[in-house]
Design a protein around this motif. Structure first.
Motif, PDB file in Angstrom:
ATOM      1  N   ASP A   1       0.818  -1.214   0.000  1.00 22.43           N
ATOM      2  CA  ASP A   1       0.000   0.000   0.000  1.00 22.43           C
ATOM      3  C   ASP A   1       0.852   1.264   0.000  1.00 22.43           C
ATOM      4  N   LEU A   2       2.117   1.132   0.400  1.00 22.52           N
ATOM      5  CA  LEU A   2       3.007   2.290   0.365  1.00 22.52           C
ATOM      6  C   LEU A   2       3.339   2.616  -1.085  1.00 22.52           C
ATOM      7  N   GLY A   3       3.202   3.885  -1.448  1.00 26.51           N
ATOM      8  CA  GLY A   3       3.439   4.243  -2.841  1.00 26.51           C
ATOM      9  C   GLY A   3       4.090   5.600  -2.986  1.00 26.51           C
ATOM     10  N   THR A   4       4.207   6.037  -4.211  1.00 23.05           N
ATOM     11  CA  THR A   4       4.860   7.320  -4.490  1.00 23.05           C
ATOM     12  C   THR A   4       4.086   8.485  -3.890  1.00 23.05           C
ATOM     13  N   GLU A   5       2.781   8.282  -3.641  1.00 17.25           N
ATOM     14  CA  GLU A   5       1.997   9.369  -3.049  1.00 17.25           C
ATOM     15  C   GLU A   5       2.435   9.669  -1.615  1.00 17.25           C
ATOM     16  N   ASP A   6       3.188   8.748  -1.009  1.00 17.66           N
ATOM     17  CA  ASP A   6       3.685   8.984   0.346  1.00 17.66           C
ATOM     18  C   ASP A   6       4.996   9.763   0.358  1.00 17.66           C
ATOM     19  N   ILE A   7       5.644   9.868  -0.780  1.00 18.87           N
ATOM     20  CA  ILE A   7       6.972  10.484  -0.811  1.00 18.87           C
ATOM     21  C   ILE A   7       6.915  11.968  -0.455  1.00 18.87           C
ATOM     22  N   ASP A   8       6.021  12.715  -1.095  1.00 15.10           N
ATOM     23  CA  ASP A   8       5.952  14.163  -0.837  1.00 15.10           C
ATOM     24  C   ASP A   8       5.600  14.482   0.613  1.00 15.10           C
TER      25      ASP A   8
ATOM     26  N   LEU B   1      13.263   5.685   3.923  1.00 15.03           N
ATOM     27  CA  LEU B   1      12.020   5.145   3.370  1.00 15.03           C
ATOM     28  C   LEU B   1      11.724   5.750   2.002  1.00 15.03           C
ATOM     29  N   ILE B   2      11.939   7.044   1.869  1.00 14.68           N
ATOM     30  CA  ILE B   2      11.746   7.704   0.569  1.00 14.68           C
ATOM     31  C   ILE B   2      12.645   7.055  -0.482  1.00 14.68           C
ATOM     32  N   GLY B   3      13.888   6.785  -0.105  1.00 16.50           N
ATOM     33  CA  GLY B   3      14.821   6.151  -1.034  1.00 16.50           C
ATOM     34  C   GLY B   3      14.333   4.786  -1.493  1.00 16.50           C
ATOM     35  N   LEU B   4      13.803   3.987  -0.571  1.00 18.99           N
ATOM     36  CA  LEU B   4      13.294   2.663  -0.932  1.00 18.99           C
ATOM     37  C   LEU B   4      12.086   2.771  -1.863  1.00 18.99           C
ATOM     38  N   LEU B   5      11.189   3.704  -1.568  1.00 20.67           N
ATOM     39  CA  LEU B   5      10.003   3.878  -2.411  1.00 20.67           C
ATOM     40  C   LEU B   5      10.391   4.346  -3.812  1.00 20.67           C
ATOM     41  N   GLU B   6      11.363   5.225  -3.889  1.00 19.74           N
ATOM     42  CA  GLU B   6      11.812   5.703  -5.199  1.00 19.74           C
ATOM     43  C   GLU B   6      12.503   4.586  -5.980  1.00 19.74           C
ATOM     44  N   GLN B   7      13.284   3.767  -5.281  1.00 15.34           N
ATOM     45  CA  GLN B   7      13.929   2.639  -5.955  1.00 15.34           C
ATOM     46  C   GLN B   7      12.890   1.665  -6.500  1.00 15.34           C
ATOM     47  N   ARG B   8      11.871   1.375  -5.694  1.00 18.39           N
ATOM     48  CA  ARG B   8      10.828   0.457  -6.153  1.00 18.39           C
ATOM     49  C   ARG B   8      10.078   1.038  -7.346  1.00 18.39           C
ATOM     50  N   GLU B   9       9.820   2.353  -7.301  1.00 18.05           N
ATOM     51  CA  GLU B   9       9.129   3.011  -8.400  1.00 18.05           C
ATOM     52  C   GLU B   9       9.957   2.937  -9.687  1.00 18.05           C
TER      53      GLU B   9
END
Length: 326
Positions: A86-93, A178-186
């Motif tokens: 459920d964690l996605g790019t919308e959580d980055i900002d 966490l932002i780094g992991l989400l960006e890598q997954r994206e």
């Protein structure tokens, strides 16, 4: 109810361990294979003609898992992996914005703490400096009795301010990771869901630690009160012959910095960023799956008991009908 993707019956061979359906099982669904502490498990859902005999089974090395603690460990990790999706790019900002705001506030809190500490050190030193037959400290307290309250409040506030600074650093660090992991997954990098969830939890806990310093009786209220006290002291001591202007300058600095920092920390509003929904979903999934696992214990016995009960009912009804026909 399982709110996750499922593999149809035709794909059961993908499971690390084959399932063992019992009498009157109508459908078996492969939920997932998962490795926990180096051991591989297969999770299946069985639908029985008797709903109370339906539920989840876990297998390892083709054997059913009967240990509740093992089942809980497997289903907890599986739930966390599913929730992490459920964690996605919308959580980055929001993560980036809140961590930057917290970092800025922490910088001001640190500066304010320095001003408060320097003022305490200065006032302590003035206890030994004599002018006009009295100490500067005594002359200042006589003009501004609030100094006594300031000393007590400041000594209580400093550990809290330093703790906020440390917790803010932890949140910024965890949020950045966490932002780094989400960006890598994206960007297509395969990120271990368990690693992602663990980092999410660390970030959530760090955020909650920062939030604990805010709100009712938080550092914003402490600093606001200290700003008012410092202002009154500065105004009262400025006319004292014994270094009044020098003393006032220390308290004016505390007043100015405390006012800005109090307003800034009060405006952080970290609670507006709802970040615990992923953890809530993981806990909800795990709880539901454990209920389904518990309902599947001794399934064969449950089925046979149900059949026996039906046979008894049929026998009773049949006997009654026969009796009525006589």
């Amino acid at each position: 109810m399982l709110l996750v993707g499922a593999t149809p019956m035709a794909a059961l061979a993908q499971g690390a361990s084959d399932p063992r359906p019992v009498l009157l099982d109508q459908e078996t669904t492969h939920i997932a294979d998962i490795t926990v502490d180096g051991q591989q498990y297969s999770v299946y859902r069985h639908e029985n003609i008797f709903s109370w005999a339906s539920g989840i089974d876990i297998y390892t090395n083709s054997e059913r898992v009967t240990s509740e603690s093992t089942a809980e460990a497997v289903l907890t990790e599986l739930a966390q992996r599913r929730a992490a999706q459920d964690l996605g790019t919308e959580d980055i900002d929001p993560l980036r914005t809140t961590s930057q705001n917290v970092s800025t506030a922490a910088s001001n809190v640190s500066s304010t703490a320095t001003s408060i500490n320097e003022t305490l050190v200065y006032m302590e030193r003035m206890k030994t400096v004599r002018e006009n037959g009295t100490t500067v400290y005594n002359a200042s307290v006589q003009a501004a009795p609030q100094i006594t309250d300031f000393n007590e409040t400041a000594h209580e506030a400093l550990p809290e301010l330093r703790s906020f600074d440390n917790d803010s650093t932890a949140y910024r660090s965890n949020a950045t990771t966490l932002i780094g992991l989400l960006e890598q997954r994206e960007n297509g990098t395969d990120i271990d869901p368990q690693r992602l969830y663990a980092q999410y939890v660390a970030t959530l806990e760090a955020k909650n630690d920062v939030s604990d310093h805010l709100g009712y009786e938080g550092i914003d209220e402490q600093l606001s009160g200290m700003a008012g006290t410092s202002e009154a002291i500065a105004m009262n001591v400025s006319s004292v012959p014994e270094r009044g202007n020098e003393t006032a300058q220390h308290f004016w600095r505390v007043h100015n910095e405390s006012t800005v920092t109090a307003n800034q920390t009060a405006a952080l509003a970290l609670s507006d960023y709802e970040f615990d929904d992923v953890q809530d979903r993981a806990e909800s999934l795990e709880e539901g799956w454990m209920d389904d696992w518990n309902s599947r214990q001794n399934p064969a016995s449950t089925v046979y008991q149900s059949i026996a009960a039906i046979v008894v009912v049929i026998g009773v009804v049949g006997g009654y009908v026969t009796w009525r026909r006589r």
